[in-house]
Scaffold this motif. Structure first.
Motif, PDB file in Angstrom:
ATOM      1  N   ASN A  61      -1.344   0.787   6.900  1.00  0.00           N
ATOM      2  CA  ASN A  61      -0.737   0.466   5.609  1.00  0.00           C
ATOM      3  C   ASN A  61       0.369  -0.578   5.714  1.00  0.00           C
ATOM      4  O   ASN A  61       1.026  -0.887   4.723  1.00  0.00           O
ATOM      5  N   TRP A  76      -6.971  -3.399   7.755  1.00  0.00           N
ATOM      6  CA  TRP A  76      -6.476  -2.165   7.155  1.00  0.00           C
ATOM      7  C   TRP A  76      -7.163  -0.942   7.748  1.00  0.00           C
ATOM      8  O   TRP A  76      -6.523   0.028   8.127  1.00  0.00           O
ATOM      9  N   ILE A 116       0.851  -1.185   0.000  1.00  0.00           N
ATOM     10  CA  ILE A 116       0.000   0.000   0.000  1.00  0.00           C
ATOM     11  C   ILE A 116       0.890   1.240   0.000  1.00  0.00           C
ATOM     12  O   ILE A 116       1.784   1.374   0.836  1.00  0.00           O
ATOM     13  N   PHE A 150      -4.963   5.852  -1.849  1.00  0.00           N
ATOM     14  CA  PHE A 150      -4.161   4.650  -1.632  1.00  0.00           C
ATOM     15  C   PHE A 150      -3.984   3.846  -2.916  1.00  0.00           C
ATOM     16  O   PHE A 150      -4.964   3.388  -3.501  1.00  0.00           O
ATOM     17  N   GLN A 198       0.471   5.299   0.178  1.00  0.00           N
ATOM     18  CA  GLN A 198      -0.498   6.338   0.547  1.00  0.00           C
ATOM     19  C   GLN A 198      -0.003   7.695   0.076  1.00  0.00           C
ATOM     20  O   GLN A 198       1.111   8.095   0.385  1.00  0.00           O
TER      21      GLN A 198
END
Length: 159
Positions: free
Chosen positions: A130, A142, A11, A55, A13
């Motif tokens: 994340n 999450w 992930i 994301f 961000q």
């Protein structure tokens, strides 16, 4: 195409929300990448998505072929290209994402700490972890209340 719950996820961000035009352009880049992503010549069963406009999530099902250091490096290169092209920060782990009503917000560590201090972020506020590593964790761990997240240990002195 169904992915195993044990599929690996990464992930990234953003420090700001992508515009809808940017999101479409980035999704096209990600699709082109995941369609040809390989590890030692083996095609990886991979997909990419953008959630909440913040994301970028890469998923690889390793039941078909395992991810290698080289294949991870190629994905990081792509994310860095996106970062440069769209003037966003995708690697700053000190940017903390949380949700207020249905809106995702991202703050730096100091600003987030202030929000905890003034009770704008409460133990029930949803934060984004994340650090999850599998599709199963993405689905279950999450988006979690602040009090159940790793964030709460960092800011425990404020709770």
């Amino acid at each position: 195409m169904s992915f195993s719950p044990q599929s690996r996820v990464w992930i990234y961000q953003s420090d700001r929300k992508f515009t809808s035009v940017e999101e479409n352009q980035i999704l096209n880049k990600l699709a082109a990448f995941t369609n040809q992503w390989k590890a030692h010549g083996n095609e990886l069963l991979a997909k990419a998505e953008i959630r909440y406009g913040f994301f970028i999530i890469l998923t690889v099902d390793e039941s078909q072929a395992g991810v290698t250091g080289c294949s991870i490096d190629s994905s990081v290169r792509l994310i860095k290209e996106i970062e440069n092209e769209y003037h966003v920060d995708l690697f700053n782990r000190f940017n903390i994402a949380y949700r207020v009503d249905d809106e995702v917000k991202v703050q730096g560590k100091e600003d987030f700490e202030t929000l905890v201090n003034i009770k704008q972020v409460t133990p029930e506020t949803i934060v984004f972890n994340n650090m999850v590593q599998t599709l199963a964790e993405l689905d279950s761990k999450w988006e979690v209340p602040f009090k159940n997240s790793w964030h709460s240990s960092v800011f425990a002195h404020l709770l």
